[in-house]
Design an enzyme around this catalytic site. Structure first.
Site, short mmCIF file in Angstrom:
data_model
loop_
_atom_site.label_atom_id
_atom_site.label_comp_id
_atom_site.label_asym_id
_atom_site.label_seq_id
_atom_site.Cartn_x
_atom_site.Cartn_y
_atom_site.Cartn_z
N HIS A 30 -2.89 7.25 2.80
CA HIS A 30 -3.32 5.94 2.31
C HIS A 30 -4.59 5.77 2.96
CE1 HIS A 30 -3.84 1.99 1.40
NE2 HIS A 30 -3.51 1.36 2.57
N CYS A 76 0.75 -1.27 -0.05
CA CYS A 76 -0.16 0.05 -0.03
C CYS A 76 0.89 1.26 -0.03
CB CYS A 76 -0.94 0.02 1.26
SG CYS A 76 -2.31 -1.24 0.97
N ASN A 120 -10.42 0.24 0.73
CA ASN A 120 -8.71 0.26 0.71
C ASN A 120 -8.52 -0.02 -0.77
OD1 ASN A 120 -6.11 -0.11 1.05
ND2 ASN A 120 -6.18 -0.68 3.22
O1 UT7 Z 1 -3.64 -1.08 3.83
C1 UT7 Z 1 -2.62 -1.49 4.59
C2 UT7 Z 1 -2.63 -1.54 6.15
N1 UT7 Z 1 -3.84 -1.85 6.28
C3 UT7 Z 1 -4.35 -1.35 7.42
O2 UT7 Z 1 -3.94 -0.35 8.04
C4 UT7 Z 1 -5.74 -1.95 8.35
C5 UT7 Z 1 -5.83 -1.99 9.53
N2 UT7 Z 1 -6.62 -2.42 10.65
C6 UT7 Z 1 -7.92 -2.28 10.42
O3 UT7 Z 1 -8.37 -1.56 9.66
C7 UT7 Z 1 -8.86 -2.82 11.40
O4 UT7 Z 1 -8.03 -3.69 12.41
C8 UT7 Z 1 -10.01 -3.91 11.04
C9 UT7 Z 1 -10.94 -2.99 10.21
C10 UT7 Z 1 -9.35 -4.74 10.04
C11 UT7 Z 1 -10.45 -4.64 12.18
O5 UT7 Z 1 -11.00 -3.88 13.00
P1 UT7 Z 1 -10.93 -3.83 14.74
O6 UT7 Z 1 -11.52 -2.59 15.24
O7 UT7 Z 1 -9.25 -3.80 14.74
O8 UT7 Z 1 -11.52 -5.25 15.01
P2 UT7 Z 1 -10.86 -6.66 15.42
O9 UT7 Z 1 -9.99 -7.27 14.41
O10 UT7 Z 1 -10.03 -5.98 17.07
O11 UT7 Z 1 -12.14 -7.22 15.95
C12 UT7 Z 1 -13.01 -6.96 17.19
C13 UT7 Z 1 -14.03 -8.14 16.93
C14 UT7 Z 1 -13.69 -9.47 16.87
O12 UT7 Z 1 -14.59 -10.32 17.58
P3 UT7 Z 1 -14.36 -10.61 19.10
O13 UT7 Z 1 -12.96 -11.34 19.18
O14 UT7 Z 1 -14.26 -9.45 20.01
O15 UT7 Z 1 -15.44 -11.27 19.63
C15 UT7 Z 1 -13.74 -9.95 15.60
O16 UT7 Z 1 -13.94 -11.07 15.20
O17 UT7 Z 1 -15.08 -8.04 15.86
C16 UT7 Z 1 -14.99 -8.92 15.03
N3 UT7 Z 1 -15.00 -8.96 13.55
C17 UT7 Z 1 -16.10 -8.52 12.80
N4 UT7 Z 1 -17.45 -8.38 13.24
C18 UT7 Z 1 -18.36 -8.12 12.21
C19 UT7 Z 1 -14.10 -8.73 12.58
N5 UT7 Z 1 -14.27 -8.55 11.43
C20 UT7 Z 1 -15.70 -8.26 11.54
C21 UT7 Z 1 -16.86 -8.08 10.66
N6 UT7 Z 1 -17.85 -7.83 11.09
N7 UT7 Z 1 -16.48 -7.63 9.10
#
Ligand code: UT7
Length: 347
Positions: A263, A121, A293
């Site tokens: 980005h 990216c 993204n």
């Molecule tokens: O482009 C290159 C660089 N990339 C980035 O910069 C991306 C960076 N990361 C992110 O944008 C975020 O980490 C995400 C959008 C990928 C995820 O958001 P988050 O707030 O970090 O969520 P998380 O991974 O901590 O997940 C929280 C909860 C989990 O459930 P539990 O374990 O708390 O029960 C996940 O399983 O949300 C759950 N979850 C979802 N729930 C509904 C993960 N994906 C989803 C989903 N819908 N699509």
């Protein structure tokens, strides 16, 4: 100028003189995703700021988007020739060869130097530095730089964490030799990497590491994998550091920046970085809500979007900052140019 004639002209700055973006016509909304994944519109909007994204049709590849964006960027610059074509992508048409030569051929640019930049990216910012280097070295007078990615071809459609974030698209700029003080001039730069964290963003299968092993790759190995939470933390820290390093090299302060163009990874990341830099959020360009993204395409697509909306004016100072797999990060300053023509970004 003949391609790679090399080194005879006086060093000069790279000046942006053409810009265009292109996204495929197929739109996937959060509601579409919620029909096949355990997710919902509210979760996606709240956690990422994304409402929809565009994805390629079966059979469409990264070069197809790159050619569309490249053609429009050339038209926007009022020229149809360049000495070099650089494609920044993490989703090349093939593992070998690079995608850029095929793009150059399809754009009617036979003989132009053509190569890919692999910085995930951050690829577009790395590509800007490469293009500026080619121009400064007198190797090229005009460079077409395209950031293009089709993440829908490598993300597992059943992986709810990643399928919601990524979209497909391409953005392109034409850079010409010019003066560091004129509108469109690119620079100063900051580029960096930390390969100790390569496992945070990876497609494990397909390369020499996997091919030299006797075992067949698993389903997961073939798809894009990202440890989102850890990546998030690195992204906020590295983007803010890189933005500051660039301003410091240029002898500038954050108040000198009219528009911050990060980005487009996740709206929360963009706002955190803007807050960390002490930059009002309204000066942070965002279009992640409508395209997701888009990897290496995200910064040029954000530039094309800002230009189309008329939110940037000639002479405005822009700070571009990216972060991606590798890990890699990078920033550069850009003074907004007078463009020959503004091109549409959707079919
Ligand atoms: O482009 C290159 C660089 N990339 C980035 O910069 C991306 C960076 N990361 C992110 O944008 C975020 O980490 C995400 C959008 C990928 C995820 O958001 P988050 O707030 O970090 O969520 P998380 O991974 O901590 O997940 C929280 C909860 C989990 O459930 P539990 O374990 O708390 O029960 C996940 O399983 O949300 C759950 N979850 C979802 N729930 C509904 C993960 N994906 C989803 C989903 N819908 N699509």
């Amino acid at each position: 100028m003949s391609p790679i004639a090399g080194g005879s002209s006086a060093p000069s700055a790279a000046v942006l003189c053409g810009l265009a973006g292109w996204v495929p016509s197929r739109v996937v909304t959060n509601e579409h995703l919620a029909r096949r994944l355990d997710t919902d519109d509210t979760w996606i909007r709240t956690r990422t700021g994304i409402h929809r994204r565009h994805v390629v049709e079966p059979g469409q590849a990264t070069s197809d988007l790159a050619v569309e964006a490249g053609r429009r960027a050339l038209a926007s610059s009022g020229t149809d020739t360049v000495d070099a074509v650089v494609v920044a992508t993490a989703t090349p048409d093939h593992t070998c060869p690079a995608t850029a030569p095929a793009v150059a051929a399809r754009l009617g640019l036979p003989g132009a130097a053509a190569f890919d930049v692999g910085a995930v990216c951050t690829g577009f910012v790395y590509g800007l530095a490469c293009a500026a280097g080619l121009i400064a070295a007198g190797v090229a007078e005009r460079v077409l730089l395209i950031g293009a990615d089709t993440y829908s071809t490598i993300v597992d459609p059943l992986d709810r964490a990643n399928a919601i974030i990524f979209g497909d698209g391409a953005g392109a700029v034409v850079l010409r030799a010019g003066h560091p003080d004129e509108p469109g001039a690119v620079g100063h730069f900051d580029l960096g990497s930390d390969g100790a964290h390569e496992d945070l963003i990876m497609v494990a299968a397909g390369g020499s590491r996997q091919r030299s092993r006797p075992a067949e790759p698993t389903h997961e190995d073939r798809h894009f994998a990202m440890r989102g939470k850890e990546v998030y933390r690195h992204a906020v820290t590295r983007m803010a550091e890189s933005a500051r390093a660039t301003l410091s090299r240029a002898g500038r302060r954050i108040d000198d920046v009219d528009h911050f163009v990060p980005h487009q990874a996740n709206l929360r990341i963009l706002h955190s970085v803007a807050d960390d830099l002490g930059l009002p959020r309204e000066r942070c360009a965002t279009h992640v809500e409508s395209v997701g993204n888009t990897g290496a395409a995200s910064i040029p697509l954000a530039l094309a979007d800002a230009a189309a909306r008329g939110t940037v004016r000639p002479g405005d100072r822009l700070l571009l900052t990216a972060f991606g797999g590798g890990l890699t990060w990078g920033s550069c300053l850009l003074t907004w140019p007078v463009l020959h023509r503004q091109e549409r970004t959707t079919p």
